[in-house]
Design a protein around this motif. Structure first.
Motif, PDB file in Angstrom:
ATOM      1  N   LYS A   1      -2.113 -10.214  -3.270  1.00 25.39           N
ATOM      2  CA  LYS A   1      -2.529 -10.268  -4.799  1.00 25.39           C
ATOM      3  C   LYS A   1      -3.269  -8.690  -4.939  1.00 25.39           C
ATOM      4  O   LYS A   1      -2.963  -8.281  -6.233  1.00 25.39           O
ATOM      5  N   LYS A   2      -4.636  -8.793  -4.179  1.00 26.98           N
ATOM      6  CA  LYS A   2      -5.105  -7.597  -4.668  1.00 26.98           C
ATOM      7  C   LYS A   2      -4.879  -6.501  -4.494  1.00 26.98           C
ATOM      8  O   LYS A   2      -4.615  -4.979  -4.975  1.00 26.98           O
ATOM      9  N   THR A   3      -4.414  -5.934  -3.096  1.00 28.23           N
ATOM     10  CA  THR A   3      -3.568  -4.942  -2.245  1.00 28.23           C
ATOM     11  C   THR A   3      -2.155  -3.835  -3.857  1.00 28.23           C
ATOM     12  O   THR A   3      -2.281  -3.049  -4.620  1.00 28.23           O
TER      13      THR A   3
ATOM     14  N   TYR B   1      -2.872 -15.199   0.613  1.00 32.39           N
ATOM     15  CA  TYR B   1      -2.340 -14.944  -1.100  1.00 32.39           C
ATOM     16  C   TYR B   1      -2.752 -13.828  -1.875  1.00 32.39           C
ATOM     17  O   TYR B   1      -2.461 -13.060  -2.650  1.00 32.39           O
ATOM     18  N   GLU B   2      -4.402 -14.193  -1.620  1.00 34.02           N
ATOM     19  CA  GLU B   2      -5.578 -13.167  -2.583  1.00 34.02           C
ATOM     20  C   GLU B   2      -5.769 -11.832  -2.324  1.00 34.02           C
ATOM     21  O   GLU B   2      -5.698 -11.080  -2.835  1.00 34.02           O
ATOM     22  N   GLU B   3      -5.380 -11.548  -1.081  1.00 30.50           N
ATOM     23  CA  GLU B   3      -5.378 -10.091  -0.228  1.00 30.50           C
ATOM     24  C   GLU B   3      -3.904  -9.721  -0.616  1.00 30.50           C
ATOM     25  O   GLU B   3      -3.793  -8.304  -1.474  1.00 30.50           O
TER      26      GLU B   3
ATOM     27  N   LYS C   1       0.569  -1.393  -0.385  1.00 30.65           N
ATOM     28  CA  LYS C   1       0.261   0.051  -0.062  1.00 30.65           C
ATOM     29  C   LYS C   1       0.523   1.420  -0.198  1.00 30.65           C
ATOM     30  O   LYS C   1       0.548   2.217  -0.125  1.00 30.65           O
TER      31      LYS C   1
ATOM     32  N   TYR D   1      -6.313 -17.061   1.851  1.00 36.85           N
ATOM     33  CA  TYR D   1      -6.482 -15.555   2.064  1.00 36.85           C
ATOM     34  C   TYR D   1      -5.149 -14.835   1.998  1.00 36.85           C
ATOM     35  O   TYR D   1      -5.488 -13.561   1.423  1.00 36.85           O
TER      36      TYR D   1
ATOM     37  N   SER E   1      -1.957  -5.311  -6.643  1.00 41.82           N
ATOM     38  CA  SER E   1      -2.518  -5.089  -8.305  1.00 41.82           C
ATOM     39  C   SER E   1      -3.120  -3.451  -7.734  1.00 41.82           C
ATOM     40  O   SER E   1      -3.429  -2.536  -8.818  1.00 41.82           O
ATOM     41  N   GLU E   2      -3.616  -3.513  -7.097  1.00 36.67           N
ATOM     42  CA  GLU E   2      -4.717  -2.239  -6.227  1.00 36.67           C
ATOM     43  C   GLU E   2      -3.742  -0.408  -6.786  1.00 36.67           C
ATOM     44  O   GLU E   2      -3.630   0.400  -6.498  1.00 36.67           O
ATOM     45  N   ASN E   3      -2.398  -0.989  -6.016  1.00 36.61           N
ATOM     46  CA  ASN E   3      -1.366  -0.786  -5.791  1.00 36.61           C
ATOM     47  C   ASN E   3      -0.029  -0.397  -6.703  1.00 36.61           C
ATOM     48  O   ASN E   3       0.743   0.399  -6.626  1.00 36.61           O
TER      49      ASN E   3
END
Length: 266
Positions: free
Chosen positions: A117-119, A113-115, A94, A111, A121-123
């Motif tokens: 990946k999502k974080t 791992y997905e967090e 972040k 869970y 990608s968003e940043n």
């Protein structure tokens, strides 16, 4: 090319290898600006080892993860532990820092791992999983993309390396024995810091739940041997690596950093 800033979390033997590579000119596109270890003296040692060959002589030894993140490095090398990676990964991503990690076992938690990946990608940040003591990620991922893939991971270790784990018994000093057979999730649960490479291979292929893992203890064995077998209907590949020490893991970090900035990546 613009110089990229670098920080290190975990200042043991593997961090020393990265600094050695920087001082020898192998990582000329990076500047080390911060170091952190649970033992502050180790962070100071890493900071003091950086030669004046880098663009700025200043590397700050930090007393907390927050202090290191405040430096806003482009990349953070994680060479500490899965617990450490879990503690700071999301905050770092972040904060705009990409991560080069050795503690891939933390990502066996679906869970988390997905967090991650999502974080990332968003940043607009990334997590680079280094090959450590195995290699072969390219062929493993290629075969898995083709479909209908099965993977086994067999590792051989010294009984001494299994001390302070649930499987250790004194009889292992004289008896060769398979001490674990299951999947990668079960392996990292039993050995949180000893089978990160198994989780890495599983993430490159079929996932931690579906990769079969065995761990064998051999008396008087020196080093580690990892044998990964990946196959589908068309391809059968074996990656078989023996390493006498853990140095290969540190040098795999160096190789990853070089690939990030190189016009030709291997």
């Amino acid at each position: 090319m613009k110089i990229k800033t670098l920080a290190i979390v975990g200042c043991g033997k593997l961090a020393h290898i990265v600094v050695e590579a920087m001082n020898s000119g192998l990582l000329s596109h990076y500047q080390l600006i911060g170091s952190y270890s649970r033992t502050f003296e180790k962070a100071e040692e890493i900071a003091n080892l950086i030669s004046n060959s880098q663009p700025s002589d200043l590397c700050i030894p930090c007393k907390s993860i927050d202090e290191l993140l405040a430096l806003q490095p482009d990349y953070i090398i994680e060479a500490a532990s899965p617990d450490s990676f879990r503690e700071f990964a999301l905050s770092a991503l972040k904060n705009g820092s990409s991560i080069v990690t050795l503690s891939i076992g933390a990502l066996a938690d679906t869970y988390f791992y997905e967090e991650v990946k999502k974080t990332a990608s968003e940043n607009d940040t990334r997590v680079h999983l280094v090959s450590g003591a195995i290699g072969g990620f390219d062929i493993m991922r290629t075969i898995s993309l083709m479909g209908n893939c099965t993977v086994t991971f067999d590792t051989e270790k010294s009984p001494n390396s299994l001390k302070n784990t649930p499987v250790y018994k004194d009889s292992l000093q004289t008896e060769k024995k398979m001490v674990m057979k299951g999947n990668a999730m079960e392996a990292i649960s039993l050995f949180p810091s000893k089978v990160n490479v198994a989780v890495a291979a599983s993430l490159a292929t079929v996932g931690p739940k579906d990769m079969k893992v065995s761990v064998t203890s051999t008396p008087d064995y020196v080093g580690d041997r990892h044998r990964i077998e990946v196959k589908n209907d068309q391809v059968h590949a074996v990656v078989d690596v023996y390493s006498k020490t853990s140095q290969i893991a540190g040098w795999s970090v160096v190789n990853t950093l070089r690939n990030i900035t190189s016009p030709i990546a291997f």
